[in-house]
Design a protein around this motif. Structure first.
Motif, PDB file in Angstrom:
ATOM      1  N   MET A  42       0.887  -1.232  -0.097  1.00  6.53           N
ATOM      2  CA  MET A  42       0.065   0.002  -0.057  1.00  6.53           C
ATOM      3  C   MET A  42       0.897   1.300   0.008  1.00  6.53           C
ATOM      4  O   MET A  42       0.302   2.424  -0.100  1.00  6.53           O
ATOM      5  N   GLN A  43       2.139   1.186  -0.028  1.00  5.10           N
ATOM      6  CA  GLN A  43       3.284   1.999   0.044  1.00  5.10           C
ATOM      7  C   GLN A  43       2.862   3.416   0.981  1.00  5.10           C
ATOM      8  O   GLN A  43       3.143   4.420   0.749  1.00  5.10           O
ATOM      9  N   GLY A  44       2.435   3.011   2.000  1.00  5.45           N
ATOM     10  CA  GLY A  44       2.271   3.963   2.987  1.00  5.45           C
ATOM     11  C   GLY A  44       0.963   4.624   3.035  1.00  5.45           C
ATOM     12  O   GLY A  44       0.633   5.594   3.657  1.00  5.45           O
ATOM     13  N   ARG A  45       0.063   4.358   1.905  1.00  6.23           N
ATOM     14  CA  ARG A  45      -1.142   5.053   1.878  1.00  6.23           C
ATOM     15  C   ARG A  45      -2.186   5.035   3.142  1.00  6.23           C
ATOM     16  O   ARG A  45      -2.117   3.636   3.681  1.00  6.23           O
ATOM     17  N   PRO A  46      -2.554   5.667   3.745  1.00  8.29           N
ATOM     18  CA  PRO A  46      -3.236   5.728   5.172  1.00  8.29           C
ATOM     19  C   PRO A  46      -4.522   5.208   5.228  1.00  8.29           C
ATOM     20  O   PRO A  46      -4.994   4.563   6.003  1.00  8.29           O
ATOM     21  N   ASP A  47      -5.213   5.361   4.198  1.00  4.58           N
ATOM     22  CA  ASP A  47      -6.578   4.657   3.946  1.00  4.58           C
ATOM     23  C   ASP A  47      -6.682   3.233   3.512  1.00  4.58           C
ATOM     24  O   ASP A  47      -5.833   2.968   2.837  1.00  4.58           O
ATOM     25  N   SER A  48      -7.670   2.620   3.767  1.00  3.01           N
ATOM     26  CA  SER A  48      -7.656   1.119   3.234  1.00  3.01           C
ATOM     27  C   SER A  48      -9.270   0.864   2.768  1.00  3.01           C
ATOM     28  O   SER A  48      -9.395  -0.276   2.296  1.00  3.01           O
ATOM     29  N   GLY A  49     -10.087   1.518   2.698  1.00  5.33           N
ATOM     30  CA  GLY A  49     -11.191   1.319   1.960  1.00  5.33           C
ATOM     31  C   GLY A  49     -11.356   0.712   0.540  1.00  5.33           C
ATOM     32  O   GLY A  49     -12.272   0.116   0.189  1.00  5.33           O
ATOM     33  N   PHE A  50     -10.309   1.325  -0.293  1.00  3.54           N
ATOM     34  CA  PHE A  50     -10.372   0.681  -1.485  1.00  3.54           C
ATOM     35  C   PHE A  50     -10.265  -1.159  -1.649  1.00  3.54           C
ATOM     36  O   PHE A  50     -10.250  -1.613  -2.859  1.00  3.54           O
ATOM     37  N   LEU A  51      -9.606  -1.627  -0.538  1.00  6.43           N
ATOM     38  CA  LEU A  51      -9.598  -2.814  -0.288  1.00  6.43           C
ATOM     39  C   LEU A  51     -10.788  -3.726  -0.071  1.00  6.43           C
ATOM     40  O   LEU A  51     -11.023  -4.905  -0.661  1.00  6.43           O
ATOM     41  N   GLN A  52     -11.893  -2.977   0.031  1.00  2.30           N
ATOM     42  CA  GLN A  52     -13.194  -3.701   0.392  1.00  2.30           C
ATOM     43  C   GLN A  52     -14.113  -3.919  -0.818  1.00  2.30           C
ATOM     44  O   GLN A  52     -14.898  -4.474  -0.913  1.00  2.30           O
ATOM     45  N   TRP A  53     -13.836  -3.088  -1.842  1.00  2.00           N
ATOM     46  CA  TRP A  53     -14.668  -3.307  -2.998  1.00  2.00           C
ATOM     47  C   TRP A  53     -13.994  -4.356  -3.887  1.00  2.00           C
ATOM     48  O   TRP A  53     -13.090  -4.502  -4.187  1.00  2.00           O
ATOM     49  N   ARG A  54     -15.217  -4.999  -4.363  1.00  2.00           N
ATOM     50  CA  ARG A  54     -14.685  -6.136  -5.522  1.00  2.00           C
ATOM     51  C   ARG A  54     -15.760  -6.143  -6.775  1.00  2.00           C
ATOM     52  O   ARG A  54     -16.796  -5.881  -6.495  1.00  2.00           O
ATOM     53  N   TRP A  55     -15.191  -6.238  -7.792  1.00  3.97           N
ATOM     54  CA  TRP A  55     -15.886  -6.376  -9.074  1.00  3.97           C
ATOM     55  C   TRP A  55     -16.798  -7.547  -9.067  1.00  3.97           C
ATOM     56  O   TRP A  55     -16.479  -8.782  -8.719  1.00  3.97           O
ATOM     57  N   LYS A  56     -17.978  -7.209  -9.304  1.00  3.94           N
ATOM     58  CA  LYS A  56     -19.120  -8.482  -9.618  1.00  3.94           C
ATOM     59  C   LYS A  56     -19.747  -8.278 -10.820  1.00  3.94           C
ATOM     60  O   LYS A  56     -20.614  -7.058 -11.104  1.00  3.94           O
ATOM     61  N   TYR A  95       1.499   8.161  -2.924  1.00  4.76           N
ATOM     62  CA  TYR A  95       2.280   7.250  -1.795  1.00  4.76           C
ATOM     63  C   TYR A  95       2.831   6.097  -2.623  1.00  4.76           C
ATOM     64  O   TYR A  95       2.362   4.851  -2.650  1.00  4.76           O
ATOM     65  N   TRP A  96       3.971   6.390  -3.337  1.00  4.81           N
ATOM     66  CA  TRP A  96       4.286   5.437  -4.317  1.00  4.81           C
ATOM     67  C   TRP A  96       6.051   5.408  -4.080  1.00  4.81           C
ATOM     68  O   TRP A  96       6.352   4.433  -4.997  1.00  4.81           O
ATOM     69  N   GLY A  97       6.309   6.009  -3.299  1.00  2.00           N
ATOM     70  CA  GLY A  97       7.688   5.869  -2.765  1.00  2.00           C
ATOM     71  C   GLY A  97       8.801   6.129  -3.795  1.00  2.00           C
ATOM     72  O   GLY A  97       9.881   5.490  -3.627  1.00  2.00           O
ATOM     73  N   ASN A  98       8.598   6.861  -4.726  1.00  2.34           N
ATOM     74  CA  ASN A  98       9.494   7.006  -5.912  1.00  2.34           C
ATOM     75  C   ASN A  98      10.335   8.137  -5.397  1.00  2.34           C
ATOM     76  O   ASN A  98      10.175   9.061  -5.106  1.00  2.34           O
ATOM     77  N   LYS A  99      11.714   7.655  -5.498  1.00  2.00           N
ATOM     78  CA  LYS A  99      12.798   8.515  -4.880  1.00  2.00           C
ATOM     79  C   LYS A  99      13.433   9.470  -6.259  1.00  2.00           C
ATOM     80  O   LYS A  99      14.139  10.410  -6.011  1.00  2.00           O
ATOM     81  N   TRP A 100      13.186   9.065  -7.463  1.00  2.00           N
ATOM     82  CA  TRP A 100      13.553   9.816  -8.733  1.00  2.00           C
ATOM     83  C   TRP A 100      12.568  10.989  -9.376  1.00  2.00           C
ATOM     84  O   TRP A 100      13.044  11.716 -10.051  1.00  2.00           O
ATOM     85  N   MET A 101      11.457  10.771  -8.914  1.00  2.00           N
ATOM     86  CA  MET A 101      10.324  11.651  -9.612  1.00  2.00           C
ATOM     87  C   MET A 101       9.496  12.245  -8.288  1.00  2.00           C
ATOM     88  O   MET A 101       8.313  12.297  -8.710  1.00  2.00           O
ATOM     89  N   LYS A 102       9.960  12.952  -7.707  1.00  2.00           N
ATOM     90  CA  LYS A 102       9.379  13.455  -6.318  1.00  2.00           C
ATOM     91  C   LYS A 102       8.581  14.640  -6.678  1.00  2.00           C
ATOM     92  O   LYS A 102       8.788  15.266  -7.728  1.00  2.00           O
ATOM     93  N   GLY A 103       7.163  14.741  -6.114  1.00  2.00           N
ATOM     94  CA  GLY A 103       6.633  15.927  -6.658  1.00  2.00           C
ATOM     95  C   GLY A 103       5.366  15.339  -7.586  1.00  2.00           C
ATOM     96  O   GLY A 103       4.431  16.113  -8.080  1.00  2.00           O
TER      97      GLY A 103
END
Length: 318
Positions: free
Chosen positions: A1-15, A275-283
């Protein structure tokens, strides 16, 4: 989750409508692919898909990493208990590309040669049983297309004497020649080629390099997505080319679509964003790739459902 603080996106599933989509079962997957080699052939979103699959499979069997290139873009894993080999093979366009260089500096502009495949994957094709293809994201830039050394058009250019091509029409040319190449591969096995449809980005309030972001925390409803968008046009072309390939398929060739576009159009909440932890393309925000775990795991629910239809029957030809 790369440090992303929320987790609601984990609860949805395609039907899907009118049916149930079973969850991915690693034991069943290994039973289907035992003794086979599967390669995901594409860009970093293909790598994103493989990472999801590896996480799901590792709950049943841990793989051995047996190869990676110097840039860690092309990799191979082996599952000894199942005698299953999994590859991810990096390619920008599937066909051969050459980046233009001016005064020793790369330009981000590419020449694409439609009559030549990218050897990075084409050289490995004879050892592959399942080829999972994807392509499109690198077409959103100035690219020149060539056939037999002759320029046949350009994306994002308006130059005298050069035909201007839309992204979707240029992509269709590439898909057509790639599927023809696979269909006519004389050294190939009884190969199942699966084309994953376009995985949309969800930049809002700007592009990736102009402050665009993807801050939503809930999916879109079905009526909120745009089926007249370029994303959907690309998906429709991909489906059309697979249908065409089936009509001319040789005896040992099968072509399928892994159709993820509509499901992912509804998931702007599923990207890493900042929240993608990229060191080379900050911002910059990442609204192209997908958090893991997350919506991308559904692609493997789709994949195993597709493989079930071909399991144990389509690979018995001599």
């Amino acid at each position: 989750m790369q440090g992303r603080p929320d987790s609601g996106f984990l609860q949805w599933r395609w039907k899907p409508d009118r049916c149930e989509l079973p969850r991915f079962d690693p034991g069943t997957f290994f039973e289907i692919v035992r003794g086979k080699t599967m390669a995901f052939i594409g860009d970093s979103v293909a790598r994103n898909h493989v990472e999801s699959l590896l996480c799901l499979l590792s709950s049943e069997e841990m793989p051995l990493g047996i190869y990676k290139d110097a840039e860690d873009r092309t990799r191979t894993w082996y599952f000894p208990h199942s005698n299953f080999t999994l590859m991810v093979i990096w390619t920008r366009f599937l066909v051969l590309d050459e980046e233009r260089v001016i005064n020793g500096s790369v330009t981000g502009v590419f020449d694409l040669h439609l009559d030549k495949m990218d050897k990075n994957w084409a050289s490995k094709l004879p050892e592959i049983d399942y080829a999972i293809l994807s392509d499109a994201h690198w077409f959103f830039r100035k690219n020149y297309l060539y056939e037999k050394g002759k320029n046949i058009g350009c994306i994002f250019c308006s130059e005298p004497g050069i035909k201007s091509l839309d992204i979707d029409s240029a992509l269709q040319m590439v898909i057509k020649v790639v599927l023809n190449y696979i269909n006519n591969c004389k050294k190939c096995r009884n190969i199942l080629t699966v084309l994953r449809t376009f995985s949309p980005a969800h930049f809002a309030d700007g592009a990736w390099d102009t402050g665009g972001s993807c801050n939503r925390t809930h999916p879109l409803g079905e009526k909120e997505i745009d089926l007249a968008s370029l994303d959907w046009k690309i998906r429709s072309i991909q489906v059309e080319e697979i249908k065409r390939a089936r009509t001319v398929a040789r005896r040992r060739r099968k072509f399928e679509v892994l159709d993820v576009t509509k499901a992912m159009l509804m998931r702007p909440d599923g990207h890493p964003n900042s929240y993608w932890g990229n060191k080379w393309m900050k911002g910059y925000n990442d609204c192209v790739h997908w958090c893991m775990p997350g919506p991308i795991d559904a692609w493997n629910d789709f994949l195993i459902a597709l493989l079930r239809r071909h399991a144990f029957t389509d690979f018995t030809w001599s």
